[in-house]
Design a protein around this motif. Structure first.
Motif, PDB file in Angstrom:
ATOM      1  N   GLY A   1       0.797  -1.161   0.041  1.00  0.00           N
ATOM      2  CA  GLY A   1       0.010   0.011  -0.026  1.00  0.00           C
ATOM      3  C   GLY A   1       0.789   0.979   0.029  1.00  0.00           C
ATOM      4  N   VAL A   2       2.045   1.299  -0.130  1.00  0.00           N
ATOM      5  CA  VAL A   2       2.932   2.224  -0.064  1.00  0.00           C
ATOM      6  C   VAL A   2       4.048   2.278  -1.118  1.00  0.00           C
ATOM      7  CG1 VAL A   2       4.677   3.633   1.193  1.00  0.00           C
ATOM      8  CG2 VAL A   2       2.913   2.737   2.315  1.00  0.00           C
ATOM      9  N   LYS A   3       4.245   3.729  -1.840  1.00  0.00           N
ATOM     10  CA  LYS A   3       5.150   3.818  -2.733  1.00  0.00           C
ATOM     11  C   LYS A   3       6.433   4.249  -1.886  1.00  0.00           C
ATOM     12  CE  LYS A   3       3.323   4.590  -7.293  1.00  0.00           C
ATOM     13  NZ  LYS A   3       3.156   5.311  -8.312  1.00  0.00           N
ATOM     14  N   GLU A   4       7.955   3.864  -1.897  1.00  0.00           N
ATOM     15  CA  GLU A   4       8.855   4.289  -1.454  1.00  0.00           C
ATOM     16  C   GLU A   4      10.027   4.702  -2.158  1.00  0.00           C
ATOM     17  OE1 GLU A   4       8.823   1.938   2.908  1.00  0.00           O
ATOM     18  OE2 GLU A   4       9.653   1.028   1.404  1.00  0.00           O
TER      19      GLU A   4
ATOM     20  N   CYS B   1      -0.799   4.291  -1.971  1.00  0.00           N
ATOM     21  CA  CYS B   1      -1.139   3.936  -3.021  1.00  0.00           C
ATOM     22  C   CYS B   1      -2.807   3.517  -2.823  1.00  0.00           C
ATOM     23  CB  CYS B   1      -0.693   2.684  -3.389  1.00  0.00           C
ATOM     24  SG  CYS B   1       1.021   2.618  -3.785  1.00  0.00           S
ATOM     25  N   LEU B   2      -3.395   3.445  -3.990  1.00  0.00           N
ATOM     26  CA  LEU B   2      -4.874   3.009  -3.971  1.00  0.00           C
ATOM     27  C   LEU B   2      -5.003   1.597  -3.907  1.00  0.00           C
ATOM     28  CD1 LEU B   2      -6.631   4.817  -6.607  1.00  0.00           C
ATOM     29  CD2 LEU B   2      -7.030   5.282  -4.339  1.00  0.00           C
TER      30      LEU B   2
ATOM     31  N   ASP C   1      -0.049  -3.122   5.957  1.00  0.00           N
ATOM     32  CA  ASP C   1      -0.336  -2.651   4.606  1.00  0.00           C
ATOM     33  C   ASP C   1      -0.966  -1.105   4.631  1.00  0.00           C
ATOM     34  OD1 ASP C   1      -2.112  -1.850   2.107  1.00  0.00           O
ATOM     35  OD2 ASP C   1      -1.302  -3.784   1.453  1.00  0.00           O
ATOM     36  N   LYS C   2      -0.648  -0.390   3.927  1.00  0.00           N
ATOM     37  CA  LYS C   2      -1.211   1.246   4.318  1.00  0.00           C
ATOM     38  C   LYS C   2      -1.961   1.735   3.051  1.00  0.00           C
ATOM     39  CE  LYS C   2       2.331   2.271   7.475  1.00  0.00           C
ATOM     40  NZ  LYS C   2       2.977   0.960   7.628  1.00  0.00           N
ATOM     41  N   CYS C   3      -2.353   0.932   1.966  1.00  0.00           N
ATOM     42  CA  CYS C   3      -3.343   1.359   0.933  1.00  0.00           C
ATOM     43  C   CYS C   3      -4.511   2.222   1.431  1.00  0.00           C
ATOM     44  CB  CYS C   3      -3.605   0.242   0.152  1.00  0.00           C
ATOM     45  SG  CYS C   3      -4.913  -0.687   0.709  1.00  0.00           S
ATOM     46  N   GLU C   4      -4.955   2.984   0.528  1.00  0.00           N
ATOM     47  CA  GLU C   4      -6.188   3.783   0.898  1.00  0.00           C
ATOM     48  C   GLU C   4      -6.992   3.670  -0.335  1.00  0.00           C
ATOM     49  OE1 GLU C   4      -4.661   7.817   1.597  1.00  0.00           O
ATOM     50  OE2 GLU C   4      -3.609   7.109   3.490  1.00  0.00           O
TER      51      GLU C   4
END
Length: 839
Positions: free
Chosen positions: A633-636, A662-663, A717-720
């Protein structure tokens, strides 16, 4: 007499309390006692024979000596460069060789003290079983303040006192050091320690009121707080760095620091060693440094602490298997493990863990050498199947590796149905596994059906096929070095070569033919390697400034010696490396040799902004631009050194990155218990045998049932926004002991509590309309009085079945001595709580 020689590095690493950083809870962060950490951090152990004519050396578990397989194949396409005469002169002027006479000791301990201090301690000791018992032997202590370039004899500071080989030198936070002396138990009421808070510049003599049963354990942050276990089962605590000691409990079996100053220990019911029967222990906690105690559970067989999780196995009945409990709040509350049952012929092992999740292996029945790997939710309760046929050999060795240079990446081996071992990698914390890609500069034969890279792990190192495991470091972003073979499966007959990945395991390339010992320096700006020679001596080191694309070779000594290991300062920020070994002397005694090479003299330019580039992690494979680089869920985006830049990152270098959410997509979700991914659509569908299964859970005096559509988000996971599974959740809560009334809904899964709502019935229905609006309907019978959401908006959890654990009475001494609080890094089996894996 067979002489024993030991070179053991003890690393001082920054220690952190549980819950504050990844994989730090209750334990020293040391990615686990594997060969790759031992050699890269100055921790190597070897026991060469006194008979040097044999041209060989025996090896302990942490130093494999050399591989039986030496490469004779052509070099890889990676370039080979030659040192210029000027470069050779520079290195000659900055290479320092120190010899330690063989009569100085039958074993040698090498210890780095502090971060960036440049202090190295070398302890050389003469001992034999007779000497140890009667007069204690003698020791010499040497100290270097210039990264091992020169040493000074400081034996007088410890009165040449014999220091115990098995305890050696303990290094704690900051610049603290403890030496444990050996004294005959019959003649002395207690042991002796020498403590230093200035990296060995001075030592303080302290006589203990007890004899140590294992090395003293530091608190993670405060080096003044020490815990020790005596040979008679006493738990001792010092709050002033060993000057004064107070016994806090008797009959203690094992202990572990938790978060803050929480201290956990298991003890016998009657506070006597004779009554210390595993399975009849009491697990206690003190959170005020021994003034008061809380009983967490009785009938405990073993316990451990990893990440943010306290876990313990319980024998609820003497005739029944053990069951497992987990707590994520320091033992205030706990729940039974939610794992498939295992017979008494099976075992389980906690492979890795942090504050968000755990990896656990459950053995298959029989001598299969494989089992199933599971991942937990963020409470450590619900476990979901991650990988079947996970390799776990008969010596309880797993190839599971945490690739610490990139978030979410794990590497392991599986035993397929055709009997072949194949390597697999996961980029989303065990959500999906796949084989490694073929290296870009290696081709397979036409007869090979599938051509992939397969990486040697602990199983291979234990069988002396390779000298080291895969090596990664958090400060060297994306860099992975490993031994492997290319083909259909992992081969023990094909020579192992060294492969490098610069993007965390997505792509690989061959870099060195044959097995090597290797180390990462300057935060990845420099790699060094020494060829593993089985029957030869070494004099050459290879080094690369572009992550293994090109290599140069340097002869660091005129007189070759038998290799013992590479030793470099912890943290991979130094540019100094020491090559340790020994030479046979004419009198038959070995001469210990330490050659320290300072590459800073060769790489003189400090890196500037133009030497760095912006690198999007997890972007090596072609994906649509919106999803490229999205993992968990994240771009780094990292700032890291360009491969063509030859400069120094330096000791002040810190990893910097930018994160953006990220979506959500289907990849951000796992199938819940009772569901499996459809092979064609990947949609989570209900397992046929799970229909109409109902299991009521009694927790906090209430019973709870819940229905789910079968999805839960991957831990961490940190997607939104984006994909949201269609979800219908129904929760029924009743007082324990109350039977459901006729007409109560039948549920297909079996959860634990979600809402702490006593004696009311709450029904929630969530209807998702694409990725947009969500309609929430709440229907409440009786009085609606929700006291709060216990689960804090996390995924629901379910009970599978009681975990049954095999009793293992054959665990080795290393496991027994490696408590989870002092940095041990073995595989964890619940029946042997002292060994926990943190990689």
């Amino acid at each position: 007499m067979i002489w024993r020689l030991v070179v053991l590095g003890v690393v001082c690493v920054c220690l952190v309390a549980a819950g504050e950083a990844r994989r730090r809870g209750g334990r020293t962060v040391t990615f686990h006692r594997t060969q790759q950490q031992a050699e890269s951090r100055g921790q190597v152990r070897t026991r060469p024979r006194r008979d040097t004519n044999s041209q060989t050396s025996s090896s302990s578990s942490s130093s494999s000596g050399a591989s039986r397989l030496i490469s004779h194949g052509p070099p890889f396409t990676s370039c080979r460069l030659t040192l210029t005469p000027a470069e050779h002169r520079v290195l000659d002027d900055n290479t320092h060789e120190t010899g330690f006479n063989g009569d100085d000791g039958s074993y040698v301990i090498l210890t780095w003290v502090g971060g960036g201090t440049g202090v190295v301690l070398v302890l050389s000791t003469i001992s034999s079983p007779l000497d140890s018992f009667l007069d204690g032997g003698s020791s010499r202590l040497y100290r270097s303040t210039d990264y091992g370039k020169s040493f000074h004899d400081i034996s007088s500071r410890i009165n040449n006192t014999f220091v115990k080989e098995e305890f050696g030198v303990s290094v704690g936070p900051g610049s603290s050091v403890i030496l444990t002396a050996d004294t005959p138990v019959l003649d002395n009421p207690g042991g002796i320690i020498f403590t230093s808070t200035d990296a060995g510049a001075t030592f303080k003599f302290t006589r203990l009121p007890f004899h140590l049963a294992q090395p003293i354990t530091y608190h993670f942050l405060n080096h003044d707080y020490l815990v020790a276990l005596s040979i008679d089962g006493g738990l001792w605590l010092s709050l002033d760095f060993g000057a004064k000691w107070t016994k806090v409990h008797d009959g203690v079996h094992s202990f572990s620091w938790g978060a803050g100053v929480n201290l956990f220990f298991s003890c016998s019911r009657v506070d006597a060693v004779e009554a210390d029967e595993r399975g009849d222990l009491v697990l206690k906690r003190t959170k005020d440094l021994g003034r008061t105690f809380t009983v967490i559970h009785e009938d405990v067989f073993s316990f451990g602490y990893i990440g943010a999780f306290l876990f313990f196995s319980v024998m609820e009945d003497s005739r029944s298997p053990r069951v497992m409990y987990f707590s994520s709040d320091q033992g205030d509350t706990f729940s039974r493990a939610l794992l498939p049952s295992a017979s008494t012929e099976q075992f389980y092992s906690i492979l890795d863990g942090d504050e968000d999740m755990l990896f656990m292996h459950v053995d298959n029945p029989g001598d299969t050498f494989f089992g199933t790997m599971y991942t937990s939710d963020d409470r450590g309760i619900l476990f979901t199947k991650s990988l079947e046929r996970h390799l776990f050999d008969g010596q309880r060795k797993s190839d599971f590796t945490n690739v610490t240079s990139l978030r979410g990446v794990y590497l392991t081996n599986k035993l397929d149905t055709d009997g072949r071992i194949r390597s697999v990698i996961s980029f989303n914390r065990g959500g999906k596994w796949r084989q490694l890609n073929k290296p870009e500069n290696v081709d397979c034969s036409e007869q090979t059906k599938k051509c992939n890279l397969h990486v040697h792990g602990e199983h291979s190192r234990n069988n002396r096929i390779v000298p080291m495991l895969a090596l990664t470091e958090p400060t060297a972003v994306g860099l992975v070095i490993a031994h492997g073979t290319v083909g259909d499966s992992l081969s023990s007959s094909q020579h192992p070569d060294v492969f490098v990945s610069s993007d965390g395991g997505y792509t690989w390339r061959g870099t060195l033919r044959g097995p090597h010992h290797y180390s990462i320096l300057d935060s990845g700006g420099l790699i060094v390697a020494v060829e593993a020679q089985h029957e030869g001596q070494v004099k050459t080191i290879k080094f690369s400034t572009d992550e293994g694309h090109c290599w140069k070779s340097y002869n660091f000594t005129e007189q070759p010696f038998f290799f013992a290991g590479l030793a470099s300062e912890p943290g991979t920020k130094a540019l100094n490396v020491s090559v340790w070994g020994f030479r046979p002397e004419e009198d038959g005694q070995p001469m210990w040799v330490a050659v320290t090479i300072d590459f800073q003299s060769l790489i003189t330019r400090e890196c500037s902004d133009r030497d760095y580039e912006e690198w999007l992690a997890h972007s090596s494979e072609g994906k649509d631009s919106a999803r490229r680089g999205c993992v968990l869920g994240v771009k780094e985006t990292y700032r890291r050194l360009k491969k063509k830049s030859v400069c120094r990152n330096g000791k002040s270098f810190v990893v910097s990155k930018k994160q953006s959410p990220c979506l959500c997509t289907r990849d951000d979700y796992l199938c819940d218990y009772g569901y499996y991914p459809h092979p064609n659509t990947s949609e989570c569908v209900r397992q046929p045998n799970s229909a109409n299964k109902t299991l009521e859970i009694c927790l906090d005096g209430e019973e709870d049932e819940l229905l789910t559509a079968g999805y839960r988000k991957v831990p961490s996971d940190k997607c939104e926004g984006g994909f949201t599974p269609q979800l219908a959740v129904q929760t029924v809560i009743r007082p324990c002991g109350v039977k459901p009334t006729p007409g109560s809904p039948t549920l297909s899964t079996s959860p634990e509590t979600v809402f702490d709502t006593p004696r009311e019935r709450l029904v929630l229905i969530l209807v998702c309309a694409g990725a947009g609006a969500v309609v929430l309907v709440a229907v409440v019978s009786a009085l609606l009085a929700v006291r709060g959401v216990v689960y804090r908006n996390r995924s629901p959890v379910y009970r599978f079945s009681n975990l049954q654990i095999q009793e293992d009475n054959n665990c080795d001494n290393e496991r027994e001595n490696g408590t989870s609080s002092n940095g041990a890094a073995c595989q964890h089996d619940s029946d042997d709580v002292s060994a926990v894996t943190i990689t």
